[in-house]
Write a protein that holds these residues in place. Structure first.
Motif, PDB file in Angstrom:
ATOM      1  N   HIS A  70       0.835  -1.207   0.000  1.00 61.74           N
ATOM      2  CA  HIS A  70       0.000   0.000   0.000  1.00 61.74           C
ATOM      3  C   HIS A  70       0.871   1.260   0.000  1.00 61.74           C
ATOM      4  CE1 HIS A  70      -2.252   3.166   2.182  1.00 61.74           C
ATOM      5  NE2 HIS A  70      -3.283   2.746   1.471  1.00 61.74           N
ATOM      6  N   ASP A  71       1.833   1.306   0.930  1.00 58.57           N
ATOM      7  CA  ASP A  71       2.649   2.503   1.081  1.00 58.57           C
ATOM      8  C   ASP A  71       3.523   2.749  -0.144  1.00 58.57           C
ATOM      9  OD1 ASP A  71       1.472   2.278   3.479  1.00 58.57           O
ATOM     10  OD2 ASP A  71       3.297   1.988   4.653  1.00 58.57           O
ATOM     11  N   ILE A  74       1.411   4.363  -2.841  1.00 55.30           N
ATOM     12  CA  ILE A  74       1.148   5.767  -2.517  1.00 55.30           C
ATOM     13  C   ILE A  74       2.412   6.608  -2.750  1.00 55.30           C
ATOM     14  CG2 ILE A  74       0.596   7.363  -0.634  1.00 55.30           C
ATOM     15  CD1 ILE A  74      -1.775   5.647  -1.459  1.00 55.30           C
ATOM     16  N   ALA A  77       3.393   7.524  -6.255  1.00 57.67           N
ATOM     17  CA  ALA A  77       2.515   8.402  -7.025  1.00 57.67           C
ATOM     18  C   ALA A  77       3.193   9.739  -7.303  1.00 57.67           C
ATOM     19  CB  ALA A  77       1.200   8.625  -6.285  1.00 57.67           C
ATOM     20  N   GLU A  96     -10.251   3.792  -1.831  1.00 52.95           N
ATOM     21  CA  GLU A  96      -9.282   4.829  -1.473  1.00 52.95           C
ATOM     22  C   GLU A  96      -8.468   5.282  -2.693  1.00 52.95           C
ATOM     23  OE1 GLU A  96      -6.475   3.229   1.282  1.00 52.95           O
ATOM     24  OE2 GLU A  96      -5.169   4.967   1.168  1.00 52.95           O
ATOM     25  N   THR A  99     -10.703   7.379  -5.143  1.00 52.33           N
ATOM     26  CA  THR A  99     -10.996   8.742  -4.696  1.00 52.33           C
ATOM     27  C   THR A  99      -9.734   9.605  -4.710  1.00 52.33           C
ATOM     28  OG1 THR A  99     -10.982   7.776  -2.491  1.00 52.33           O
ATOM     29  CG2 THR A  99     -13.091   8.512  -3.299  1.00 52.33           C
ATOM     30  N   GLY A 100      -8.588   9.002  -4.465  1.00 51.99           N
ATOM     31  CA  GLY A 100      -7.345   9.770  -4.480  1.00 51.99           C
ATOM     32  C   GLY A 100      -6.721   9.892  -5.865  1.00 51.99           C
ATOM     33  N   GLY A 101      -7.332   9.256  -6.846  1.00 57.05           N
ATOM     34  CA  GLY A 101      -6.806   9.346  -8.208  1.00 57.05           C
ATOM     35  C   GLY A 101      -5.508   8.598  -8.425  1.00 57.05           C
ATOM     36  N   PHE A 102      -5.244   7.565  -7.644  1.00 52.72           N
ATOM     37  CA  PHE A 102      -3.968   6.856  -7.762  1.00 52.72           C
ATOM     38  C   PHE A 102      -3.944   5.869  -8.929  1.00 52.72           C
ATOM     39  CE2 PHE A 102      -3.943   8.177  -3.309  1.00 52.72           C
ATOM     40  CZ  PHE A 102      -2.694   8.772  -3.241  1.00 52.72           C
ATOM     41  N   ALA A 310      -1.809   6.127 -11.987  1.00 52.21           N
ATOM     42  CA  ALA A 310      -2.178   7.264 -12.836  1.00 52.21           C
ATOM     43  C   ALA A 310      -0.964   7.942 -13.474  1.00 52.21           C
ATOM     44  CB  ALA A 310      -2.972   8.268 -12.014  1.00 52.21           C
ATOM     45  N   THR A 379      -8.584   1.471   5.536  1.00 52.57           N
ATOM     46  CA  THR A 379      -7.345   1.186   6.280  1.00 52.57           C
ATOM     47  C   THR A 379      -7.489   1.586   7.749  1.00 52.57           C
ATOM     48  OG1 THR A 379      -6.237   1.814   4.256  1.00 52.57           O
ATOM     49  CG2 THR A 379      -4.842   1.378   6.131  1.00 52.57           C
TER      50      THR A 379
END
Lengths: 414, 297
Positions: A70-71, A74, A77, A96, A99-102, A310, A379
């Protein structure tokens, strides 16, 4: 003869090469995990096949523990073009990540026919609000593994159909002194525990949320925690379960120190491998039991998908790689540690061979796969549940007290 | 005293270093401070950021879990630094005695400190492993325990077990600094005191300890600051469990940032932890100043 063979091979290769000329010279950065499901060797060999079929595209593989996945996604990105092009993501993250556009929305890239050919439970792994953020790849759930020798010695002929029956059988095994603790689980303060908790909640027909409000303080979810605690109090569950992850469960079970264990698909092959296990050949697998009047089997959706971050500058090549890894033929070839997402695979002889009981269990389990809460703050919800349920298991709090505290804390999430 | 020109020259020479220092410390510091007053989230798409005043701080300080973590961190800091100090001095005194193999032992003692924290943490996890770990095996064979037990899986022992692993890794640093300082203690003084009838403990209390206090203070303060922001060893050994019993303040920074993606809120936790560390540093300065004024050591 030889010349003809060469010619045929040559033209086949030429066709392959032509099919992939659309893909430019690229190196894809792909992120995978190195535990459970497909092994590193499996993934490396699938990737080699992909590279052979797609000259010009190289894949650089990175393997990390599940806990770091996960980390990493993130953190990468912000890496611009140098981030990942393909990432493995868990069923609990699409809300998640969307919504965060990842992750890139790939709904339009997926052929319409796939919707029916792939299990519905697999699709929920990659979906959020009607859009798809990747292709499901690892279709996984927790199964009940049992040691046939121990059960036979205890005079038990059939594995349990309900959790109550499982406790009765465990008691019998303990009384006969066959093993000290018949049950072993992954109940460390981690996501692994939440997966077992979800399985038991599903069996008890429980709910995590109701209209956006925490609903785990009563009903099936509460019954699940009560059950977990009861097996510890009675000495049926190995107390060290409270610090175990899946690999510890596999080790204890493979040493013949437990009669029953809940674990992912991958344990079936490994617990039956004489190099990895002292109980090889004595391990059978069934769907996790149900609860009388509420369910006939229980199962948690522990699937994972492959998506394109993304910021990847090579979305087309990345999608080609994802399509390759998730296609039916490849999944059928590597069906020992992780089962395919394709419905048709479950009647393929090469998939079934040597693991007929697993396939039979899978058919039943996949149909009842229960999702963990599909909320963007998952999370944090999970962390809160982990802590409070762990307090119950460690005798630091009562079931009601702990679940109420968890609900209060969940309401405080910003 | 420096002349005007010399003063100017001094600043010009210092300027490039000061500029770099400002760039790599002040800018991120200011940025973190600003973040902590906003609702910034980590996303891959542009999202509006709002100034929300002290909201993050109020949320953090009214969170009973964070308060508990602060106490836990304080406990970790006091116990581990305290033990490292006592053990470090004791070992230094021992290594300062002439005996055969003294040099070899002096070299060996630094090894734990040279081991990377992650490796140390993994090694201790194996030692504490409930089923086949060395600690259980040792205590069982010595007859001190009758059953194998869980060490870092039990909330009543987990924190102390992590502290033990941390002490093992870090006491050599204290020992080395103390040993270096011990070698500057004048032998005549000790001899004179012995002749005057001072016993070994009295000599240690009144001569040796004051003599090595200065360097010792520096290393203890460094260790205190490090211990207060402890994260790595705990992350590897227990991930904050069982039931949050080893979750220290730094975990909240990590969690807010990387798990919950709230960089604004994460920054407020970071500022709080840094603030408490700053108090510790100030306390050190005042002690050091008083000592310098006192003239000894």
């Amino acid at each position: 003869m030889k010349a003809i063979k060469k010619l045929v091979l040559g033209s086949a290769l030429a066709t392959l090469a032509m099919a992939s000329t659309a893909l430019a010279d690229t190196t894809l950065n792909a992120l995978f995990m190195s535990q459970a499901a497909y092994s590193e060797d499996d993934i490396k060999s699938m990737t080699a096949q992909f590279e052979a079929a797609n000259p010009g595209v190289k894949v650089s593989l990175e393997f990390v523990p599940y806990e770091a996945l996960h980390d990493k996604i993130i953190a990468a990105a912000g890496a611009g073009d140098d981030g990942y092009d393909v990432v493995l993501f868990d069923v609990i993250w699409p809300a998640e990540f969307a919504t965060g556009g990842f992750l890139t929305d790939v709904s339009d890239r997926i052929p319409a026919a796939y919707t029916d050919e792939v299990f519905e439970g697999a699709w929920t792994t990659v979906e959020y609000e009607g859009k798809r953020y990747g292709m499901p790849w690892i279709l996984d759930t927790k199964y009940l593994f049992y040691n046939t020798e121990i059960l036979a010695e205890a005079g038990i002929s059939e594995p349990p159909k309900t959790w109550t029956e499982l406790m009765t059988q465990a008691r019998q095994i303990k009384e006969k002194g066959l093993v000290e603790y018949p049950l072993v689980w992954s109940w460390s303060q981690s996501e692994a525990m939440i997966c077992d908790f979800t399985t038991l909640t599903a069996a008890n027909d429980g709910k995590f949320f109701d209209a956006g409000e925490p609903a785990f303080t009563t009903g099936g979810a509460k019954d699940a925690v009560t059950f977990m605690k009861a097996t510890l109090d009675e000495g049926l569950t190995n107390p060290a379960s409270r610090e175990y992850f899946e690999e510890d469960v596999r080790r204890v079970f493979s040493n013949g120190e437990a009669a029953f264990a809940l674990n992912w698909t991958y344990m079936n092959a490994l617990a039956n491998d004489p190099k990895e296990s002292k109980v090889a050949g004595k391990v059978k697998v069934v769907s996790a039991p149900g609860v009388e009047g509420k369910s006939t089997a229980s199962s948690v959706n522990g699937s994972m998908g492959l998506g394109i971050p993304a910021n990847s500058p090579h979305a087309d090549e990345a999608w080609a790689y994802i399509s390759f890894l998730t296609q039916k033929d490849i999944q059928d070839d590597y069906a020992k540690l992780s089962l395919p997402i394709w419905k048709a695979s479950y009647s393929e002889p090469k998939v079934m061979e040597g693991q007929e009981d697993l396939i039979a269990a899978a058919k039943e389990s996949i149909a009842v796969m229960y999702p963990r809460p599909l909320v963007p703050s998952y999370t944090e919800v999970s962390d809160i549940l982990q802590k409070n349920i762990h307090q119950v298991l460690l005798d630091q709090a009562g079931v009601d007290e702990a679940l109420e505290a968890a609900a209060e804390r969940v309401k405080r999430i910003r | 005293m420096l002349g005007r020109r010399q003063k100017q020259e001094k600043w010009m020479l210092l300027a490039p270093a000061m500029f770099v220092l400002a760039l790599i410390t002040l800018v991120p510091l200011a940025n973190t401070l600003w973040l902590s007053f906003t609702d910034t989230r980590i996303t891959a798409i542009a999202t509006p950021v709002h100034f929300i005043g002290l909201e993050n701080y109020v949320y953090a300080l009214t969170d009973p879990d964070f308060q508990a973590a602060l106490y836990r961190t304080l406990y970790f800091t006091i116990v581990s630094v305290g033990l490292e100090g006592v053990l470090g001095i004791a070992v230094a005194v021992l290594l300062n005695q002439p005996f055969r193999g003294q040099l070899v032992l002096r070299a060996l003692i630094i090894l734990p400190w040279a081991v990377p924290t992650i490796v140390n943490a993994v090694a201790w996890r194996l030692i504490y492993q409930p089923d086949y770990g060395a600690l259980n095996s040792l205590l069982y064979q010595l007859g001190l325990i009758s059953d194998y037990r869980s060490w870092i899986g039990d909330p009543s022992t987990a924190m102390n077990m992590v502290i033990l692993a941390d002490v093992w890794k870090n006491f050599p640093l204290v020992a080395y600094v103390a040993l270096a300082a011990l070698q500057t203690v004048p032998g005549d003084l000790l001899k004179a005191a012995a002749i005057e009838g001072a016993g070994p403990w009295k000599r240690f209390r009144s001569i040796t300890l004051p003599w090595i206090a200065g360097p010792l203070l520096v290393v203890m303060v460094l260790r205190t600051i490090e211990a207060f922001r402890v994260f790595d060893i705990i992350y590897v050994m227990t991930s904050g469990g069982p039931a949050d019993s080893t979750k220290t303040a730094s975990f909240f920074i990590y969690q807010e940032y990387f798990n919950y993606l709230r960089s604004g809120s994460g920054a407020s936790y970071a500022v709080l932890v840094a603030g408490i560390s700053a108090v510790l540093i100030l306390a050190y300065y005042s002690v050091a100043k008083r000592q310098a004024a006192g003239g000894t050591a």
